[in-house]
Design an enzyme around this catalytic site. Structure first.
Site, short mmCIF file in Angstrom:
data_model
loop_
_atom_site.label_atom_id
_atom_site.label_comp_id
_atom_site.label_asym_id
_atom_site.label_seq_id
_atom_site.Cartn_x
_atom_site.Cartn_y
_atom_site.Cartn_z
CG ASP A 85 -0.29 -0.19 2.53
OD1 ASP A 85 0.72 -0.94 2.58
OD2 ASP A 85 -0.75 0.37 3.54
CD GLU A 97 3.21 -1.10 7.55
OE1 GLU A 97 3.47 -0.97 8.75
OE2 GLU A 97 3.36 -0.18 6.72
#
Length: 400
Positions: free
Chosen positions: A81, A139
Site C-alpha cells: 500500500d 500495512e
C-alpha cells in the site's frame, strides 16, 4: 547449503524488477484500495505457474509453490500500500496519482518479492519444501492487513517467516536486525473535552476547554517521566490540539489526539492506565466532561532468537560482517508483528539510502526514494534465508 543458489537468474531479472517498481511507483494505491496492484501481482504469479489465492484479508495475494519433495514451509512477506502524500520528486517515474505516493518503499518490497517468486518458480525442481509468498495490503492503516490475512489462514502450515523493509536511513549494501523487540507497539488516543463556552471577558461563568486541554497535555507528559521505569523505552506524544474559533470566545470543546509507543506489554498497559486516569481526573478537577477513545494498534515487532541468528549468519556470508549491523530499537510500528506473534521469524532492514544519488530523504517524505540496487540485495538475502531454512531444519510430516 543443500540447494544451490543460481545468481544469474536473479541478476537477469533485476532490470525487470526495476520496471515493476517504477510502474507501481507511478500507480500507487492507498490502504484497502489496492485492487489494481493485487491484479498486477496475481497475473505475474499465474504466468510463472505459481498457485495463487486472491482476496485474502482484503486485496491480499498469496502465492504457494511446492518443491520437488516434502519439507517445511517458509513464508516471505511484502506490503504493497501507498500513503496519502503528494509526490514532489522530479523523475520519470513520479506518482501519477495526485496526493498519493509510495513514500515508504512498499513498491520496492512488492517488486522484490515478485523477483523472488520468479526465481523460485525456475528452481522448484530443486526445492525440498514449500514457499509461500505473502503480498499484504494495508500495512499503513490500522487494523492493518496482516491480522486480516492471518484470520483468512495465510499462516496455516507455515514454519518460519521473513520480511524486509528497504530502509533509506541505512546506506545501500548494509542490513540490520536485532533479536527480540525491534520496533514498537503503536496505540492512538482521541480525547474530546466538553466545557461550557462563553464570553472571553466573563470567564467565571464558563468551563474553559482550552485551559482543561492545556492542563491535560502537561499532565500527560508526566506519564513517561514519572510512571514508567526509566530503563524501559516509551513515548507519549500529543500530536494535535484543536479548539476555539476567535480570540474573545472561551471554547466549549477541545479535541486532543496523540500516539503511544512502547516495547513491553506491561509498560504498554501501564501507560494506558495512567493516561485514562489523567484524562478523567483532569476534567473532573475543572468540571468538564470528557470522552476518550483509546485505540490499541500494532503490537511490537519481536524477532525470534534462532531466526535472528540465522539472519546474521546468512547476511554475514553474503555482505560481510561489517555490513551486517545490529539494529537499534526504533519507535516506528509494523504489522509484521502479528506474523511474529504466531510463527518464528525475523524482520530485517535492508539499506536503501545513497547520498551520491540524492537518496537521502526519510520515509513518509514527499521526495522519498530508494536506491533500487537495494531490491537485488533484499532478494538475495530472502532467497538465502529460505534456502538455509529448508536445507537445515529437520522436517517431520506429522508436524503438518
Amino acid at each position: 547449503m543443500g540447494m544451490i543458489f543460481r545468481e544469474e537468474i536473479l541478476t537477469n531479472m533485476y532490470p525487470t524488477m526495476v520496471e515493476w517498481r517504477r510502474y507501481l511507483h507511478m500507480n500507487p494505491e492507498l490502504s484497502y484500495q489496492e485492487s489494481k496492484t493485487s491484479e498486477f501481482i496475481a497475473a505475474k504469479l499465474r504466468d510463472w505457474g505459481i498457485e495463487v489465492q486472491t482476496g485474502v484479508g482484503g486485496y491480499g495475494v498469496v502465492g504457494n509453490l511446492r518443491g520437488r519433495s516434502a519439507g517445511p514451509t517458509v513464508a516471505l512477506r511484502a506490503d504493497m500500500d501507498a500513503l496519502p502524500i503528494q509526490d514532489e520528486k522530479t523523475c520519470a517515474y513520479a506518482s501519477q496519482v495526485p496526493g498519493v505516493m509510495h513514500a515508504c518503499g512498499h513498491d520496492g518490497h512488492t517488486s522484490t518479492l515478485l523477483g523472488i517468486a520468479y526465481y523460485f518458480s525456475q528452481q522448484r525442481d530443486t526445492l525440498h519444501g514449500n514457499l509461500r509468498f505473502i503480498f499484504q495490503p494495508a500495512e499503513e492503516t490500522c487494523p492493518g492487513g496482516a491480522i486480516q490475512m492471518i484470520e483468512d489462514g495465510v499462516l496455516e502450515g507455515v514454519d518460519a517467516i521473513y520480511g524486509v523493509h528497504l530502509w533509506s536511513p541505512l546506506p545501500v549494501g548494509t542490513t540490520a536486525s536485532i533479536e527480540g523487540p525491534m520496533w514498537a507497539a503503536a496505540d492512538e488516543f482521541f480525547i474530546e473535552i466538553e466545557g461550557r463556552g462563553g464570553h472571553g471577558g466573563v470567564p467565571q461563568e464558563t468551563v474553559d476547554s482550552v485551559l482543561v486541554g492545556a492542563a491535560m497535555i502537561m499532565n500527560i507528559q508526566t506519564i513517561v517521566s514519572r510512571s514508567v521505569d526509566p530503563m524501559e523505552p516509551a513515548v507519549v506524544t500529543v500530536g494535535s490540539m484543536q479548539a476555539g474559533t476567535v480570540q474573545n470566545i472561551i471554547a466549549e470543546r477541545c479535541h486532543i489526539s496523540g500516539t503511544v509507543r512502547t516495547f513491553q506489554e506491561d509498560v504498554r498497559q501501564r501507560v494506558r492506565d495512567r493516561l485514562e486516569k489523567i484524562v478523567v481526573q483532569t476534567c473532573g478537577m475543572y468540571g468538564a466532561q470528557v470522552k476518550l477513545d483509546y485505540q490499541v494498534g500494532y503490537p511490537p515487532v519481536v524477532n525470534d532468537r534462532e531466526e535472528t541468528e540465522r539472519y546474521r549468519r546468512v547476511a554475514t556470508l553474503l555482505f560481510g560482517e561489517e555490513r551486517t549491523e545490529i539494529a537499534q530499537k526504533m519507535m516506528p510500528a509494523e504489522d509484521f508483528a502479528y506474523y511474529l506473534q504466531r510463527v518464528p521469524g525475523c524482520f530485517i532492514l535492508v539499506g536503501a539510502g545513497n547520498s551520491e544519488q540524492g537518496v537521502v530523504h526519510p520515509h513518509h517524505h514527499p521526495r522519498f526514494d530508494i536506491d533500487e540496487a537495494s531490491m537485488l540485495q533484499a532478494a538475495k538475502l530472502l532467497i538465502h534465508l529460505a534456502l538455509d531454512y529448508l536445507s537445515t531444519v529437520e522436517y517431520s510430516p506429522d508436524s503438518e
